[in-house]
Motif scaffolding. Structure first.
Motif, PDB file in Angstrom:
ATOM      1  N   GLN A  21     -12.007 -15.602  45.380  1.00 10.84           N
ATOM      2  CA  GLN A  21     -11.038 -16.846  45.741  1.00 10.84           C
ATOM      3  C   GLN A  21     -10.486 -16.351  46.659  1.00 10.84           C
ATOM      4  O   GLN A  21     -10.865 -15.239  47.893  1.00 10.84           O
ATOM      5  N   GLN A  64      -6.679 -17.029  49.250  1.00 12.52           N
ATOM      6  CA  GLN A  64      -5.036 -17.056  49.638  1.00 12.52           C
ATOM      7  C   GLN A  64      -5.339 -18.229  51.270  1.00 12.52           C
ATOM      8  O   GLN A  64      -5.722 -18.276  52.223  1.00 12.52           O
ATOM      9  N   TYR A 115      -3.080 -29.547  55.791  1.00  7.53           N
ATOM     10  CA  TYR A 115      -3.087 -28.135  54.709  1.00  7.53           C
ATOM     11  C   TYR A 115      -4.373 -27.633  55.468  1.00  7.53           C
ATOM     12  O   TYR A 115      -5.265 -28.624  55.467  1.00  7.53           O
ATOM     13  N   HIS A 143      -7.982 -25.890  54.631  1.00 12.49           N
ATOM     14  CA  HIS A 143      -8.754 -25.300  53.414  1.00 12.49           C
ATOM     15  C   HIS A 143      -9.963 -25.025  53.572  1.00 12.49           C
ATOM     16  O   HIS A 143     -10.665 -25.066  54.685  1.00 12.49           O
ATOM     17  N   TYR A 168     -14.531 -22.956  48.763  1.00 15.56           N
ATOM     18  CA  TYR A 168     -13.441 -23.104  47.962  1.00 15.56           C
ATOM     19  C   TYR A 168     -12.858 -24.420  47.732  1.00 15.56           C
ATOM     20  O   TYR A 168     -11.789 -25.200  48.217  1.00 15.56           O
ATOM     21  N   TYR A 169     -13.350 -24.780  47.464  1.00  9.84           N
ATOM     22  CA  TYR A 169     -13.524 -26.567  47.327  1.00  9.84           C
ATOM     23  C   TYR A 169     -12.246 -26.984  46.059  1.00  9.84           C
ATOM     24  O   TYR A 169     -10.856 -28.476  46.510  1.00  9.84           O
ATOM     25  N   TYR A 170     -11.629 -26.221  45.012  1.00  9.89           N
ATOM     26  CA  TYR A 170     -10.552 -26.421  44.472  1.00  9.89           C
ATOM     27  C   TYR A 170      -8.882 -25.521  44.815  1.00  9.89           C
ATOM     28  O   TYR A 170      -7.834 -25.598  44.339  1.00  9.89           O
ATOM     29  N   THR A 171      -9.102 -25.035  46.096  1.00 12.54           N
ATOM     30  CA  THR A 171      -8.436 -24.049  46.430  1.00 12.54           C
ATOM     31  C   THR A 171      -7.756 -25.577  47.775  1.00 12.54           C
ATOM     32  O   THR A 171      -8.072 -25.164  48.395  1.00 12.54           O
ATOM     33  N   TRP A 172      -6.238 -25.083  47.553  1.00 17.05           N
ATOM     34  CA  TRP A 172      -4.829 -25.754  48.346  1.00 17.05           C
ATOM     35  C   TRP A 172      -3.850 -24.578  48.760  1.00 17.05           C
ATOM     36  O   TRP A 172      -3.506 -23.893  47.216  1.00 17.05           O
ATOM     37  N   GLY A 173      -3.714 -24.430  50.186  1.00 15.93           N
ATOM     38  CA  GLY A 173      -2.393 -23.815  49.992  1.00 15.93           C
ATOM     39  C   GLY A 173      -1.385 -24.422  49.878  1.00 15.93           C
ATOM     40  O   GLY A 173      -1.052 -26.121  49.360  1.00 15.93           O
TER      41      GLY A 173
END
Length: 114
Positions: free
Chosen positions: A1, A3, A94, A96, A100-105
């Motif tokens: 993962q 952050q 954003y 990216h 990590y295709y589905y992870t966004w801040g």
């Protein structure tokens, strides 16, 4: 993962400049490709710029010559220097990590207006 924390947005007049920062932490490696995206109200999220660990960059036609993407020595902080800003640059920005295709801040708001 991973952050992701974006910062540096704000209100600026047309022709002004802003520098956005993206702090990436967690299971990130130096070979990860990182990009900046933006999304304006009622529009699709679009890729603005990307950078590899070696420093190779790519830009959307709409920002070429005005925006510059860069990485720090640790390769976990990415910047977007935005010059000659236009009202059409107004959006939430954003960062990216490609892997990590589905992870966004949460993004950072950039508003260009007089």
């Amino acid at each position: 993962q991973v952050q992701l924390v974006e910062s540096g947005g704000g209100l600026v007049q047309p022709g002004g400049s802003l520098r956005l920062s993206c702090a990436a932490s967690g299971s990130i490696v130096s070979s990860d490709v990182i990009g900046w995206y933006r999304q304006a109200p009622g529009k699709e999220r679009e890729l603005v710029a990307s950078i590899t660990t070696s420093g190779t960059t790519n830009y959307a036609d709409s920002v070429k010559g005005r925006f510059t993407i860069s990485r720090d020595n640790a390769k976990t902080t990415v910047y977007l220097q935005m010059n000659s800003l236009k009202p059409e640059d107004t959006a939430v920005y954003y960062c990216h990590v490609l892997r990590y295709y589905y992870t966004w801040g949460q993004g950072t708001q950039v508003t260009v207006s007089s």
